[in-house]
Design a protein around this motif. Structure first.
Motif, PDB file in Angstrom:
ATOM      1  N   UNK A  52       0.870  -1.189   0.000  1.00 20.28           N
ATOM      2  CA  UNK A  52       0.000   0.000   0.000  1.00 20.28           C
ATOM      3  C   UNK A  52       0.897   1.226   0.000  1.00 20.28           C
ATOM      4  N   UNK A  53       0.653   2.100  -0.951  1.00 20.01           N
ATOM      5  CA  UNK A  53       1.416   3.346  -1.032  1.00 20.01           C
ATOM      6  C   UNK A  53       0.444   4.507  -1.136  1.00 20.01           C
ATOM      7  N   UNK A  54       0.393   5.303  -0.077  1.00 17.57           N
ATOM      8  CA  UNK A  54      -0.407   6.534  -0.093  1.00 17.57           C
ATOM      9  C   UNK A  54       0.558   7.677  -0.380  1.00 17.57           C
ATOM     10  N   UNK A  55       0.317   8.358  -1.496  1.00 20.76           N
ATOM     11  CA  UNK A  55       1.267   9.365  -1.964  1.00 20.76           C
ATOM     12  C   UNK A  55       0.640  10.755  -1.958  1.00 20.76           C
ATOM     13  N   UNK A  56       1.136  11.602  -1.052  1.00 15.77           N
ATOM     14  CA  UNK A  56       0.706  13.007  -0.955  1.00 15.77           C
ATOM     15  C   UNK A  56      -0.811  13.138  -0.900  1.00 15.77           C
ATOM     16  N   UNK A  57      -1.418  12.369   0.017  1.00 21.60           N
ATOM     17  CA  UNK A  57      -2.881  12.337   0.126  1.00 21.60           C
ATOM     18  C   UNK A  57      -3.391  13.549   0.906  1.00 21.60           C
ATOM     19  N   UNK A  58      -4.356  14.231   0.314  1.00 16.57           N
ATOM     20  CA  UNK A  58      -5.096  15.292   0.998  1.00 16.57           C
ATOM     21  C   UNK A  58      -6.585  15.042   0.804  1.00 16.57           C
ATOM     22  N   UNK A  59      -7.358  15.309   1.857  1.00 12.64           N
ATOM     23  CA  UNK A  59      -8.816  15.184   1.779  1.00 12.64           C
ATOM     24  C   UNK A  59      -9.431  16.449   2.359  1.00 12.64           C
ATOM     25  N   UNK A  60     -10.240  17.112   1.537  1.00 16.90           N
ATOM     26  CA  UNK A  60     -10.898  18.352   1.952  1.00 16.90           C
ATOM     27  C   UNK A  60     -12.406  18.189   1.822  1.00 16.90           C
ATOM     28  N   UNK A  61     -13.129  18.542   2.896  1.00 18.42           N
ATOM     29  CA  UNK A  61     -14.588  18.517   2.873  1.00 18.42           C
ATOM     30  C   UNK A  61     -15.122  19.939   2.827  1.00 18.42           C
ATOM     31  N   UNK A  62     -16.296  20.096   2.255  1.00 17.19           N
ATOM     32  CA  UNK A  62     -16.987  21.391   2.279  1.00 17.19           C
ATOM     33  C   UNK A  62     -18.143  21.309   3.262  1.00 17.19           C
ATOM     34  N   UNK A  63     -18.252  22.285   4.158  1.00 18.42           N
ATOM     35  CA  UNK A  63     -19.348  22.320   5.120  1.00 18.42           C
ATOM     36  C   UNK A  63     -20.584  22.932   4.482  1.00 18.42           C
ATOM     37  N   UNK A  64     -21.691  22.924   5.233  1.00 17.06           N
ATOM     38  CA  UNK A  64     -22.936  23.512   4.736  1.00 17.06           C
ATOM     39  C   UNK A  64     -22.772  24.989   4.403  1.00 17.06           C
ATOM     40  N   UNK A  65     -21.879  25.639   5.107  1.00 19.60           N
ATOM     41  CA  UNK A  65     -21.638  27.068   4.873  1.00 19.60           C
ATOM     42  C   UNK A  65     -20.510  27.285   3.864  1.00 19.60           C
ATOM     43  N   UNK A  66     -20.209  26.204   3.115  1.00 24.79           N
ATOM     44  CA  UNK A  66     -19.214  26.261   2.039  1.00 24.79           C
ATOM     45  C   UNK A  66     -17.802  26.588   2.542  1.00 24.79           C
ATOM     46  N   UNK A  67     -17.535  26.198   3.776  1.00 23.81           N
ATOM     47  CA  UNK A  67     -16.191  26.353   4.312  1.00 23.81           C
ATOM     48  C   UNK A  67     -15.415  25.062   4.081  1.00 23.81           C
ATOM     49  N   UNK A  68     -14.120  25.182   3.882  1.00 24.87           N
ATOM     50  CA  UNK A  68     -13.283  24.003   3.621  1.00 24.87           C
ATOM     51  C   UNK A  68     -12.736  23.444   4.930  1.00 24.87           C
ATOM     52  N   UNK A  69     -12.895  22.130   5.103  1.00 17.36           N
ATOM     53  CA  UNK A  69     -12.312  21.429   6.252  1.00 17.36           C
ATOM     54  C   UNK A  69     -11.252  20.484   5.715  1.00 17.36           C
ATOM     55  N   UNK A  70     -10.000  20.713   6.113  1.00 23.37           N
ATOM     56  CA  UNK A  70      -8.883  19.906   5.621  1.00 23.37           C
ATOM     57  C   UNK A  70      -8.644  18.748   6.590  1.00 23.37           C
ATOM     58  N   UNK A  71      -9.268  17.601   6.308  1.00 24.47           N
ATOM     59  CA  UNK A  71      -9.204  16.449   7.215  1.00 24.47           C
ATOM     60  C   UNK A  71      -7.861  15.739   7.154  1.00 24.47           C
TER      61      UNK A  71
END
Length: 358
Positions: free
Chosen positions: A2-21
């Motif tokens: 398993x190789x995870x390479x430079x993984x980023x996950x960003x969610x958008x909230x109801x108020x269209x704000x970005x959450x960088x998980x």
């Protein structure tokens, strides 16, 4: 594997704000590893691990499993690839209206196996997890540990090469947790199964994993072998996690802050000795007295086995002339013993801290 390479996950909230998980995380898990990912709630560990089977698609980065870039697969190819990645959860996710047998058989429903082959497979899996006699029972009739064993059997139905465990022991008592971890260790060896464990408990990591990554605020802040992480932690959060699993620092602090236990004379030196491997069995304390005329008074001791390697800690008062104590410390260091001198300022600080907490 398993190789995870430079993984980023960003969610958008109801108020269209970005959450960088998850923030630019790279991890390598080798075949046969039991890899622990530890962190407090909200660290991003569950989100990161769900990218391995694309239950959570990364915003950025690559996911390579067994040589395949699974983000480039078609929907049909991805469904096939997921069959080789089993997953178990904290709350088991069993179907309450189905028997234990039917829960385990469910992933094989659309397989190419005949009814007889499915029966043989389910029977073997229930035997493997120690639940042969529970085939006709329902989930409501099982204990928490038994339910997790069913979940493990179900996750193994398609002969996966990888098993993802998302806080799989968090809902279990310590004794049951130990039995589930022992089962996972057996499966890792017997099936050459690669296991990735998400947990907030360093004790779980200590008992089963050979490698660990520590997460905080979406980042991996430290990673390495269990032995390296436990003996040479670099980050304060990692040290805090280790303290919860070993209780060494808590024991040392109890000794230091107890007025009747710590009775240092003028030239005494309070030290914390850390041993790894062969040096744990050497008669080093006797050598100090015989060769350097330095007496060692042990106030606290602890030995654990990590990945078949003994790791020990001693809180030791060295008594002798300053010159002989200096020579004795140099001898210890030359014999691969880490020596930390605990100063009067440190003792006073710990005593004040203890008073504040009261």
């Amino acid at each position: 594997m398993i190789s995870l390479q430079s993984i980023s996950v960003t969610f958008k909230t109801d108020k269209n704000k970005a959450v960088h998980a998850v923030k630019n995380v790279s991890l390598e898990v080798d075949k046969g590893d039991v890899y622990g990912i530890v962190g407090y709630s909200g660290a991003g560990k569950s989100t990161l691990v769900r990218t391995i089977n694309l239950l959570q698609r990364p915003t950025e980065g690559k996911v390579i499993v067994n040589g395949k870039d699974i983000m480039a697969l078609s929907d049909k190819e991805l469904r096939e690839s997921r069959k080789k990645i089993g997953m178990i959860f904290q709350h088991f996710n069993l179907m309450r209206s189905r028997t234990i047998y039917d829960n385990v058989a469910f992933p094989l429903k659309k397989s190419s196996l005949s009814k007889g082959e499915i029966h043989q497979k389910v029977t073997e899996l229930l035997s493997l997890v120690g639940l042969s006699e529970k085939a006709k029972a329902y989930p409501s009739q099982l204990s928490g540990g038994q339910k997790q064993r069913v979940a493990i059997a179900r996750a193994l139905a398609n002969d996966p090469e990888v098993l993802l465990c998302d806080e799989a022991t968090s809902a279990l008592d310590p004794k049951t947790t130990s039995s589930i971890l022992e089962l996972l260790k057996e499966l890792n060896k017997k099936l050459n199964l690669t296991i990735v464990i998400i947990t907030h408990e360093m004790q779980v990591v200590k008992e089963i994993c050979n490698k660990v990554a520590v997460m905080e605020d979406g980042h991996v802040i430290e990673r390495g072998s269990i032995l390296d992480i436990f003996t040479k932690p670099q980050n304060q959060l990692t040290k805090d996690f280790i303290d919860t699993a070993t209780h060494v620092e808590q024991g040392i602090e109890t000794v230091i802050t107890h007025p009747t236990l710590l009775n240092l004379k003028e030239d005494d030196v309070l030290t914390k000795l850390s041993f790894v491997g062969g040096s744990t069995s050497e008669p080093l304390i006797a050598k100090l007295a015989n060769s350097f005329n330095v007496q060692g008074n042990i106030l606290f001791g602890n030995v654990e086995i990590l990945q078949d390697t003994p790791v020990g800690t001693l809180l030791l008062v060295l008594s002798g002339t300053p010159e002989s104590v200096t020579r004795a410390i140099r001898y210890l260091q030359d014999n691969d013993v880490s020596v930390d001198i605990i100063t009067a300022e440190t003792i006073a600080e710990k005593k004040n801290k203890g008073g504040d907490e009261e």
